[in-house]
Design an enzyme around this catalytic site. Structure first.
Site, PDB file in Angstrom:
ATOM      1  N   ASN A  34      -4.073   1.965   1.667  1.00  0.00           N
ATOM      2  CA  ASN A  34      -3.261   3.010   2.536  1.00  0.00           C
ATOM      3  C   ASN A  34      -4.339   4.182   1.521  1.00  0.00           C
ATOM      4  O   ASN A  34      -4.785   5.344   1.841  1.00  0.00           O
ATOM      5  CB  ASN A  34      -2.715   3.449   2.789  1.00  0.00           C
ATOM      6  CG  ASN A  34      -1.678   2.499   3.448  1.00  0.00           C
ATOM      7  OD1 ASN A  34      -2.107   2.604   4.603  1.00  0.00           O
ATOM      8  ND2 ASN A  34      -0.229   2.205   2.612  1.00  0.00           N
ATOM      9  N   ASP A  76       4.671   0.774   2.453  1.00  0.00           N
ATOM     10  CA  ASP A  76       5.415   0.126   1.711  1.00  0.00           C
ATOM     11  C   ASP A  76       6.988   0.712   0.472  1.00  0.00           C
ATOM     12  O   ASP A  76       7.396  -0.432   0.476  1.00  0.00           O
ATOM     13  CB  ASP A  76       3.601   0.201   0.427  1.00  0.00           C
ATOM     14  CG  ASP A  76       2.628  -0.423   1.705  1.00  0.00           C
ATOM     15  OD1 ASP A  76       2.496   0.527   1.984  1.00  0.00           O
ATOM     16  OD2 ASP A  76       2.188  -1.727   1.957  1.00  0.00           O
ATOM     17  N   ASP A  92      -0.186  -2.052  -0.764  1.00  0.00           N
ATOM     18  CA  ASP A  92      -0.736  -0.742  -1.322  1.00  0.00           C
ATOM     19  C   ASP A  92      -0.016   0.143  -0.557  1.00  0.00           C
ATOM     20  O   ASP A  92      -0.612   1.450   0.032  1.00  0.00           O
ATOM     21  CB  ASP A  92      -1.958  -0.996  -0.079  1.00  0.00           C
ATOM     22  CG  ASP A  92      -2.032  -0.644   1.126  1.00  0.00           C
ATOM     23  OD1 ASP A  92      -2.143  -0.316   2.334  1.00  0.00           O
ATOM     24  OD2 ASP A  92      -0.844  -1.052   1.121  1.00  0.00           O
ATOM     25  N   HIS A 152       6.047  -0.364   9.720  1.00  0.00           N
ATOM     26  CA  HIS A 152       5.335  -1.563   9.644  1.00  0.00           C
ATOM     27  C   HIS A 152       5.701  -2.933   8.601  1.00  0.00           C
ATOM     28  O   HIS A 152       6.527  -3.950   8.702  1.00  0.00           O
ATOM     29  CB  HIS A 152       3.986  -1.497   9.018  1.00  0.00           C
ATOM     30  CG  HIS A 152       3.399   0.109  10.197  1.00  0.00           C
ATOM     31  ND1 HIS A 152       3.391  -1.152  11.567  1.00  0.00           N
ATOM     32  CD2 HIS A 152       2.900   0.549  10.039  1.00  0.00           C
ATOM     33  CE1 HIS A 152       1.959  -0.239  12.682  1.00  0.00           C
ATOM     34  NE2 HIS A 152       2.442   0.974  11.278  1.00  0.00           N
ATOM     35  N   ASP A 153       5.413  -2.139   7.331  1.00  0.00           N
ATOM     36  CA  ASP A 153       5.931  -3.526   5.906  1.00  0.00           C
ATOM     37  C   ASP A 153       7.291  -3.750   5.952  1.00  0.00           C
ATOM     38  O   ASP A 153       7.869  -4.726   5.378  1.00  0.00           O
ATOM     39  CB  ASP A 153       5.523  -2.386   4.701  1.00  0.00           C
ATOM     40  CG  ASP A 153       3.836  -2.016   5.023  1.00  0.00           C
ATOM     41  OD1 ASP A 153       3.319  -1.421   3.888  1.00  0.00           O
ATOM     42  OD2 ASP A 153       3.380  -2.680   5.258  1.00  0.00           O
ATOM     43  N   PHE A 166      -4.920  -2.555  10.388  1.00  0.00           N
ATOM     44  CA  PHE A 166      -5.221  -2.205   9.277  1.00  0.00           C
ATOM     45  C   PHE A 166      -5.356  -2.660   7.802  1.00  0.00           C
ATOM     46  O   PHE A 166      -6.635  -2.953   7.084  1.00  0.00           O
ATOM     47  CB  PHE A 166      -4.660  -0.717   9.036  1.00  0.00           C
ATOM     48  CG  PHE A 166      -5.616  -0.232   7.417  1.00  0.00           C
ATOM     49  CD1 PHE A 166      -4.295  -0.330   6.062  1.00  0.00           C
ATOM     50  CD2 PHE A 166      -6.398   0.514   7.211  1.00  0.00           C
ATOM     51  CE1 PHE A 166      -5.339   0.104   5.229  1.00  0.00           C
ATOM     52  CE2 PHE A 166      -6.792   1.116   5.884  1.00  0.00           C
ATOM     53  CZ  PHE A 166      -6.625   0.711   4.801  1.00  0.00           C
ATOM     54  N   ASN A 167      -4.576  -3.376   7.704  1.00  0.00           N
ATOM     55  CA  ASN A 167      -3.906  -4.671   6.495  1.00  0.00           C
ATOM     56  C   ASN A 167      -5.767  -5.885   6.616  1.00  0.00           C
ATOM     57  O   ASN A 167      -6.247  -5.950   5.280  1.00  0.00           O
ATOM     58  CB  ASN A 167      -3.040  -5.225   6.644  1.00  0.00           C
ATOM     59  CG  ASN A 167      -2.227  -3.886   5.699  1.00  0.00           C
ATOM     60  OD1 ASN A 167      -2.425  -3.224   4.863  1.00  0.00           O
ATOM     61  ND2 ASN A 167      -1.149  -4.411   6.133  1.00  0.00           N
ATOM     62  N   THR A 175       1.474  -6.680   2.138  1.00  0.00           N
ATOM     63  CA  THR A 175       1.632  -5.839   2.476  1.00  0.00           C
ATOM     64  C   THR A 175       1.161  -4.696   2.642  1.00  0.00           C
ATOM     65  O   THR A 175       0.634  -3.343   2.510  1.00  0.00           O
ATOM     66  CB  THR A 175       3.594  -4.938   2.964  1.00  0.00           C
ATOM     67  OG1 THR A 175       3.661  -4.076   1.000  1.00  0.00           O
ATOM     68  CG2 THR A 175       4.253  -5.508   2.775  1.00  0.00           C
TER      69      THR A 175
HETATM   70  O1  RIB Z   1      -1.550  -1.177   9.634  1.00  0.00           O
HETATM   71  C1  RIB Z   1      -0.367  -0.519   9.323  1.00  0.00           C
HETATM   72  C2  RIB Z   1      -0.805  -1.451   7.541  1.00  0.00           C
HETATM   73  O2  RIB Z   1      -1.393  -0.373   6.452  1.00  0.00           O
HETATM   74  C3  RIB Z   1       0.795  -1.501   6.723  1.00  0.00           C
HETATM   75  O3  RIB Z   1       0.754  -2.286   5.837  1.00  0.00           O
HETATM   76  C4  RIB Z   1       0.498   0.335   6.100  1.00  0.00           C
HETATM   77  O4  RIB Z   1       1.355   0.357   4.566  1.00  0.00           O
HETATM   78  C5  RIB Z   1      -1.135   0.246   6.411  1.00  0.00           C
HETATM   79  O5  RIB Z   1      -0.931  -0.181   4.915  1.00  0.00           O
HETATM   80 CA    CA Z   2       1.009  -0.921   3.434  1.00  0.00          CA
END
Ligand code: RIB
Ligand code: CA
Length: 313
Positions: free
Chosen positions: A38, A14, A9, A237-238, A165-166, A124
């Protein structure tokens, strides 16, 4: 040669993760699939198409799910990624590259069939596309060798105190994928919140004088500025999910049974890891629980520095 599809996303982190994958020799990226997360799917898809044309990644890019399976839109609740998804970074709009005509779930299935059980996925963003592939194509789950995903947390959350979040953005999709039997590695907040880049990393990237390294440095500069204004830190994160496949020694893992809370008033999107083994269920994924931060940062800078110099696609 290992073969991957990248479902994402895009999103600032990413985009950096995509660079790391394309900067890794001896793997093949078969395509990039886009999902609402996102930012809205149209922005995500455009970001993926634009960065592939800009950096010469000659791989298919598809559009994908524009909303979660059952709930409404869920985009980043703040300006973590800006309105377009790439923060303040503006890429030239793709002039010649076109989207692959297939929707993400169909493309994922076709690549799974083509790879005859050897396809691995980087995931991701929210898992909507993956869940749709599992639902639409019964044989899909048996054809996926491994999913390396950024999502969830054994402990904590970043959208709520208990949800990342994801997973929070499409918990039903995550539940379907977690229950699919596909071998998985979960790279959650337990380790990603430690994956913070330093200013010296930007200096090293700028010294490369390549389009990919400068693009990554621009994204990191946006993240440093965002952090200076009270936003999220410069967290990869990704890219850490990519590292779990391509630099697994950066982390230590524990196998857990993990499922997703889909109905809790305050806990929807929570990844419930049976870390005491009380449910009597076999673990369904390896969860990254420890991170060697300097080793990861070194790996990421090296891979982005190599991006565009090796044949990965
Ligand atoms: O929580 C972090 C995730 O949420 C990452 O993948 C960031 O790109 C968002 O998508
Ligand atoms: Ca992401």
């Amino acid at each position: 040669m290992r073969k991957f599809v990248f479902d994402c996303d895009t999103g600032t982190d990413d985009a950096i993760a995509i660079l790391a994958a394309f900067g890794t020799p001896d793997i093949e990226i078969l395509g990039i699939t886009s999902v609402n997360g996102n930012v809205t799917e149209n922005h995500v898809s455009a970001n993926n198409l634009d960065l592939c044309e800009y950096l010469g990644f000659d791989v298919p890019v598809t559009r994908g799910a524009s909303m979660p399976l059952f709930s409404g839109y869920h985009n980043s609740l703040d300006m973590t990624h800006g309105t377009t998804g790439l923060g303040s970074v503006v890429l030239p709009h793709a002039q010649t590259k076109q989207f692959d005509p297939r929707i993400a779930s169909r493309f994922l299935f076709d690549m799974a069939v083509k790879c005859e059980g050897e396809l691995e996925l980087f995931v991701t963003g929210p898992m909507t596309n993956i869940a749709l592939a599992v639902i639409q194509y019964p044989e899909f789950s048996d054809l996926i060798k491994h999913i390396y995903f950024m999502g969830g947390a054994v402990w904590g959350g970043n959208v709520t105190t208990t949800a990342e979040f994801n997973i929070w953005a499409d918990p039903e999709a995550a539940h379907i994928v977690f229950d699919s039997g596909i071998p998985m590695t979960m790279v959650g907040l337990d380790v990603t919140l430690k994956a913070i880049m330093e200013k010296e990393d930007v200096v090293k990237l700028r010294a490369c004088h390549t389009k990919a390294a400068d693009f990554a440095a621009d994204l990191l500069d946006f993240m440093f500025d965002r952090y200076s204004r009270g936003g999220e830190d410069v967290i990869m994160h990704d890219a850490l999910a990519v590292a779990s496949a391509l630099c697994p020694e950066c982390m230590k893992y524990t196998d857990y049974f993990v499922d997703v809370e889909t109905t809790g008033t305050y806990t929807r999107g929570h990844t419930a890891a049976d870390f005491r083994g009380r449910l009597g269920k076999e673990p369904n994924m390896a969860c990254a629980m420890e991170l060697d931060v300097p080793m990861f940062r070194k790996w990421l800078v090296e891979r982005i520095s190599a991006c565009g110099k090796s044949e990965n696609h």
